[in-house]
Scaffold this active site. Sequence first.
Site, mmCIF file in Angstrom:
data_model
loop_
_atom_site.group_PDB
_atom_site.id
_atom_site.type_symbol
_atom_site.label_atom_id
_atom_site.label_comp_id
_atom_site.label_asym_id
_atom_site.label_seq_id
_atom_site.Cartn_x
_atom_site.Cartn_y
_atom_site.Cartn_z
ATOM 1 N N ASP A 11 19.511 3.153 -30.080
ATOM 2 C CA ASP A 11 20.917 3.552 -30.001
ATOM 3 C C ASP A 11 21.603 2.516 -29.118
ATOM 4 O O ASP A 11 21.331 2.436 -27.933
ATOM 5 C CB ASP A 11 20.985 4.957 -29.391
ATOM 6 C CG ASP A 11 22.413 5.435 -29.165
ATOM 7 O OD1 ASP A 11 23.353 4.617 -29.295
ATOM 8 O OD2 ASP A 11 22.580 6.630 -28.849
ATOM 9 N N HIS A 18 28.441 10.226 -29.813
ATOM 10 C CA HIS A 18 27.056 9.946 -30.214
ATOM 11 C C HIS A 18 26.841 10.257 -31.700
ATOM 12 O O HIS A 18 25.734 10.569 -32.107
ATOM 13 C CB HIS A 18 26.097 10.795 -29.380
ATOM 14 C CG HIS A 18 26.024 10.415 -27.935
ATOM 15 N ND1 HIS A 18 25.308 9.328 -27.485
ATOM 16 C CD2 HIS A 18 26.591 10.960 -26.832
ATOM 17 C CE1 HIS A 18 25.410 9.234 -26.168
ATOM 18 N NE2 HIS A 18 26.197 10.211 -25.746
ATOM 19 N N ASN A 104 7.240 -7.374 -26.041
ATOM 20 C CA ASN A 104 7.019 -6.135 -26.767
ATOM 21 C C ASN A 104 8.143 -5.165 -26.419
ATOM 22 O O ASN A 104 8.497 -5.049 -25.248
ATOM 23 C CB ASN A 104 5.664 -5.561 -26.295
ATOM 24 C CG ASN A 104 5.192 -4.433 -27.153
ATOM 25 O OD1 ASN A 104 5.917 -3.485 -27.394
ATOM 26 N ND2 ASN A 104 3.969 -4.544 -27.620
ATOM 27 N N TYR A 233 17.464 11.309 -17.616
ATOM 28 C CA TYR A 233 17.878 11.596 -18.978
ATOM 29 C C TYR A 233 18.848 10.539 -19.508
ATOM 30 O O TYR A 233 19.853 10.262 -18.888
ATOM 31 C CB TYR A 233 18.558 12.967 -19.063
ATOM 32 C CG TYR A 233 19.062 13.259 -20.455
ATOM 33 C CD1 TYR A 233 18.161 13.573 -21.468
ATOM 34 C CD2 TYR A 233 20.412 13.172 -20.758
ATOM 35 C CE1 TYR A 233 18.602 13.801 -22.746
ATOM 36 C CE2 TYR A 233 20.856 13.408 -22.041
ATOM 37 C CZ TYR A 233 19.945 13.721 -23.034
ATOM 38 O OH TYR A 233 20.389 13.940 -24.313
ATOM 39 N N LYS A 236 17.907 11.745 -26.206
ATOM 40 C CA LYS A 236 16.590 12.071 -26.738
ATOM 41 C C LYS A 236 15.960 10.838 -27.354
ATOM 42 O O LYS A 236 16.623 9.829 -27.571
ATOM 43 C CB LYS A 236 16.713 13.180 -27.786
ATOM 44 C CG LYS A 236 16.581 14.574 -27.196
ATOM 45 C CD LYS A 236 15.161 14.899 -26.727
ATOM 46 C CE LYS A 236 15.154 16.270 -26.046
ATOM 47 N NZ LYS A 236 13.996 16.489 -25.196
ATOM 48 N N TYR A 353 14.186 16.925 -17.416
ATOM 49 C CA TYR A 353 14.576 15.550 -17.716
ATOM 50 C C TYR A 353 16.005 15.457 -18.232
ATOM 51 O O TYR A 353 16.396 14.478 -18.820
ATOM 52 C CB TYR A 353 13.586 14.948 -18.714
ATOM 53 C CG TYR A 353 12.175 15.096 -18.231
ATOM 54 C CD1 TYR A 353 11.734 14.372 -17.118
ATOM 55 C CD2 TYR A 353 11.303 16.012 -18.825
ATOM 56 C CE1 TYR A 353 10.461 14.519 -16.633
ATOM 57 C CE2 TYR A 353 10.018 16.169 -18.350
ATOM 58 C CZ TYR A 353 9.598 15.421 -17.256
ATOM 59 O OH TYR A 353 8.328 15.581 -16.770
HETATM 60 C C1 F6R Z 1 21.990 14.178 -27.668
HETATM 61 C C2 F6R Z 1 23.182 13.350 -27.498
HETATM 62 C C3 F6R Z 1 24.478 14.001 -27.200
HETATM 63 C C4 F6R Z 1 24.906 13.749 -25.756
HETATM 64 C C5 F6R Z 1 26.218 14.461 -25.425
HETATM 65 C C6 F6R Z 1 26.712 14.170 -24.002
HETATM 66 O O1 F6R Z 1 20.859 13.410 -27.883
HETATM 67 O O2 F6R Z 1 23.124 12.141 -27.578
HETATM 68 O O3 F6R Z 1 24.452 15.365 -27.499
HETATM 69 O O4 F6R Z 1 23.893 14.169 -24.881
HETATM 70 O O5 F6R Z 1 27.224 14.052 -26.320
HETATM 71 O O6 F6R Z 1 26.807 12.812 -23.862
HETATM 72 P P1 F6R Z 1 27.430 12.094 -22.567
HETATM 73 O O7 F6R Z 1 26.680 12.623 -21.394
HETATM 74 O O8 F6R Z 1 27.171 10.639 -22.858
HETATM 75 O O9 F6R Z 1 28.885 12.439 -22.529
HETATM 76 MG MG MG Z 2 23.957 7.892 -28.350
HETATM 77 MG MG MG Z 3 20.407 9.226 -31.566
#
Ligand code: F6R
Ligand code: MG
Ligand code: MG
Length: 370
Positions: A11, A18, A104, A233, A236, A353
């Site tokens: 990502d 996201h 790697n 964190y 994922k 986490y």
């Molecule tokens: C789950 C994911 C999203 C973000 C959420 C909060 O894997 O990527 O659900 O955890 O949108 O994101 P932030 O903390 O970046 O605002």
């Molecule tokens: Mg993302």
């Molecule tokens: Mg993703």
Amino acid sequence: EKITISVIKADVGGWPGHSRVHPALIERAKEVLAEAQKEGTIIDFYVTYVGDDLQLIMTHKKGVDSPDVHGLAWEAFKKATEVAKALGLYGAGQDLLKDAFSGNVRGLGPSVAEMEITLRKSEPIVTFHLDKTEPGAFNLPIFRMFADPFTTAGLVIDPKMHMGFRFEIWDILEHKRVIMSSPEEMYDILALIGAKSRYVIKRVFPKEGHPIPKDEPVAVVSTEKLYEVAGEYVGKDDPVAIVRAQSGLPALGEVLEPFAFPHLVSGWMRGSHNGPLMPVPLKYATPTRFDGPPRAVALGWQISPEGKLVGPVDLFDDPAFDYARQKALEITEYMRRHGPFEPHRLPLEEMEYTTLPGVLEKLKDRFEPV
Ligand code: F6R
Ligand code: MG
Ligand code: MG
């Protein structure tokens, strides 16, 4: 001569939030890989997205863990990050957790599934790409493909696979592994892999007597855990997998069949919730509701004798999976009604986490003895 198939993903920026990868990132990664193809580093490649993850699918003759191929993927992610930064995309460079590449990509942020194989007369494979979930999400479907006779009829009626398969299972907390044999040790296998946040199927191998050499994997899953790299964190560890099909292996339809059941996986919003894994075509690999629900894309390929990728075929783009999608939506609705309550929200030890400990820390001093 052996061919290696490498699926490497990261990502490096979402659009918006996201939810998905901007096409300009895909274009940039394609340019980098096309150049490497011209120079002969790789035989063939395909670049796509699933959710906010940029997915590189490559074939080459350099074996697994090749510094050239991993370096190339790192380069493609770096270049795509530059584009993401220029466009102001969300979380640009998110998964590139270290500054310098050192031979790697393992331990640097991206996830990797790769296998070096002797091509059969015809080599059908499926690459799986999941978003908003973790490696253990593959335990149930991989187990069902290679060990469950109610899924894979071939285990019962095809003499080539009647002896079963061997599973390499990793304890991703203790960094240990064990190889177990199915069907003889099926209950022991399930004792481990049912705990999917800790024990993860890494590879599946054929047994003695199978037409495929016993040391060549027939399935491989990425098992990288991002928090172990970052120490906190950072999203994922959206996993990928490669599965070979047919001729003494699960048929294409047996490989896909487990996804007709949208099982509960952890991930979804803030990597902190249980929800159904919804099989979708690429056009719907754009998680939106509560940043989800988690998605699975399956791409079908034939590998040509020279190692070219003939595909992809977007395998869940089929009305036969409409029922699974509908079911996933019902489960989505049901789970969402729990709001912040478990078991929609993950159990406390898995929340360790996430960003929750930051909140609990503040409440610590409010407690008094009872
Ligand atoms: C789950 C994911 C999203 C973000 C959420 C909060 O894997 O990527 O659900 O955890 O949108 O994101 P932030 O903390 O970046 O605002
Ligand atoms: Mg993302
Ligand atoms: Mg993703």
